[in-house]
Motif scaffolding. Structure first.
Motif, PDB file in Angstrom:
ATOM      1  N   LEU A 127       0.826  -1.204   0.000  1.00  0.00           N
ATOM      2  CA  LEU A 127       0.000   0.000   0.000  1.00  0.00           C
ATOM      3  C   LEU A 127       0.859   1.253   0.000  1.00  0.00           C
ATOM      4  O   LEU A 127       0.550   2.236  -0.684  1.00  0.00           O
ATOM      5  CB  LEU A 127      -0.932  -0.018   1.212  1.00  0.00           C
ATOM      6  N   ARG A 128       1.951   1.227   0.744  1.00  0.00           N
ATOM      7  CA  ARG A 128       2.832   2.401   0.764  1.00  0.00           C
ATOM      8  C   ARG A 128       3.481   2.611  -0.596  1.00  0.00           C
ATOM      9  O   ARG A 128       3.671   3.746  -1.042  1.00  0.00           O
ATOM     10  CB  ARG A 128       3.878   2.229   1.857  1.00  0.00           C
ATOM     11  N   ALA A 131       0.965   4.097  -2.932  1.00  0.00           N
ATOM     12  CA  ALA A 131       0.774   5.524  -2.672  1.00  0.00           C
ATOM     13  C   ALA A 131       1.743   6.359  -3.506  1.00  0.00           C
ATOM     14  O   ALA A 131       1.427   7.489  -3.890  1.00  0.00           O
ATOM     15  CB  ALA A 131       0.962   5.826  -1.188  1.00  0.00           C
ATOM     16  N   THR A 158      -3.091   5.728   1.280  1.00  0.00           N
ATOM     17  CA  THR A 158      -2.922   5.479  -0.155  1.00  0.00           C
ATOM     18  C   THR A 158      -4.070   6.073  -0.949  1.00  0.00           C
ATOM     19  O   THR A 158      -3.868   6.685  -2.006  1.00  0.00           O
ATOM     20  CB  THR A 158      -2.808   3.973  -0.417  1.00  0.00           C
TER      21      THR A 158
END
Length: 291
Positions: A127-128, A131, A158
């Motif tokens: 998810l990071r 983002a 995100t």
């Protein structure tokens, strides 16, 4: 510069044993440094260090081989993806943070795979990475992560970065569900998405919360705070999560950050002031989004 494998091994070993200065020489040596480190981590070359010792330390904060791999991957992304194309098995030796740290669209297939992992840590890292490198095509997959409490904060962050209109309604529902910290994070994400879209699609509905006083938090030192920074003034509108001022003393810094959006009604401090613990320094008339 051209270095022999043995010379690169020496620099790798020096870095692993906390010689930060070796990094400059490893980067100067070019992609060969990354290729050599990957070979060592894949067990195809002998390292110049005791991997068992390093692994024992990795349980704490001593993660030098992994951090070096990330630094070299960021320095030589072409070499990283070429190596993976030639040998997909190398993916298994990469630090789980690698793809979330490299700003490159070529990370996307790997991040998408990590997002389906059974490991919450891999999903958080994915998810990071999304983002930074994701697109609106990933919105639906990220929205599905809101149902997973182990990764929900990262999913909210995100969605804020992706800025897709499809996230507005789910974020509003999450924000209005309760008064939890996650609901506040959802509100921050909602605000960021709507900013990217040029404003909310419909006029927001608010509930007034009244004045909220911000104090110099008591830490029991018996010494005054020094005002390091003041970023707001009376009459100013602030968003949820906005930094308003920073206080410091001999031990720690304290950031005064809004929980909810509102209007600053009082500012009792200026830079350089000394204020006692528990003193009120700011007042904000806050409101909460309810629709």
């Amino acid at each position: 510069m051209d270095l022999m494998p043995a010379e690169i091994d020496g620099l790798l070993t020096n870095y692993v044993y906390r010689d930060d200065g070796a990094l400059d020489d490893l980067i100067a040596a070019g992609p060969a440094s990354l290729h050599r480190l990957l070979a060592i981590l894949a067990g195809r070359a002998e390292p110049g260090w005791d991997m068992a010792e390093i692994t024992r330390h990795d349980r704490d904060d001593y993660r030098r081989p992994g951090s070096l791999q990330i630094l070299l991957a960021k320095a030589f992304p072409d070499a990283l993806f070429d190596a993976l194309a030639d040998d997909p098995s190398l993916e298994s030796v990469l630090a789980r943070e690698t793809f979330s740290c490299v700003e490159d669209a070529r990370t996307l297939p790997f991040l998408e795979r990590q997002l389906r992992s059974r490991s919450p840590e891999y999903r958080r890292r994915a998810l990071r990475g999304l983002a930074e490198n994701g697109t609106a095509d990933h919105t639906e997959a990220v929205l599905a992560c809101l149902a997973d409490p182990e990764v929900r904060p990262d999913a909210l962050a995100t969605l804020a970065r992706l800025g897709d209109a499809r996230a507005v309604e789910p974020l509003l529902r999450a924000h209005t569900a309760d008064d939890s910290p996650l609901a506040r994070l959802a509100g921050l994400a909602l605000d960021q998405v709507e900013q990217r879209l040029g404003g909310p699609p419909a006029p927001p509905v608010w509930r007034e919360l009244g004045p909220v006083a911000f104090t110099a938090e008591t830490v029991g030192l018996g010494v005054p705070w020094n005002v390091a920074e003041v970023l707001v003034e009376p009459g100013q509108t602030v968003r949820g999560g906005e930094l308003m001022a920073t206080l410091s003393n001999d031990a720690i810094d304290q950031e005064l950050i809004t929980d909810w959006p509102g209007t600053v009604t009082e500012v009792r401090i200026t830079v350089g002031d000394e204020v006692p613990e528990a003193a009120i320094v700011l007042v904000v008339r806050s409101r909460r989004r309810i629709g």
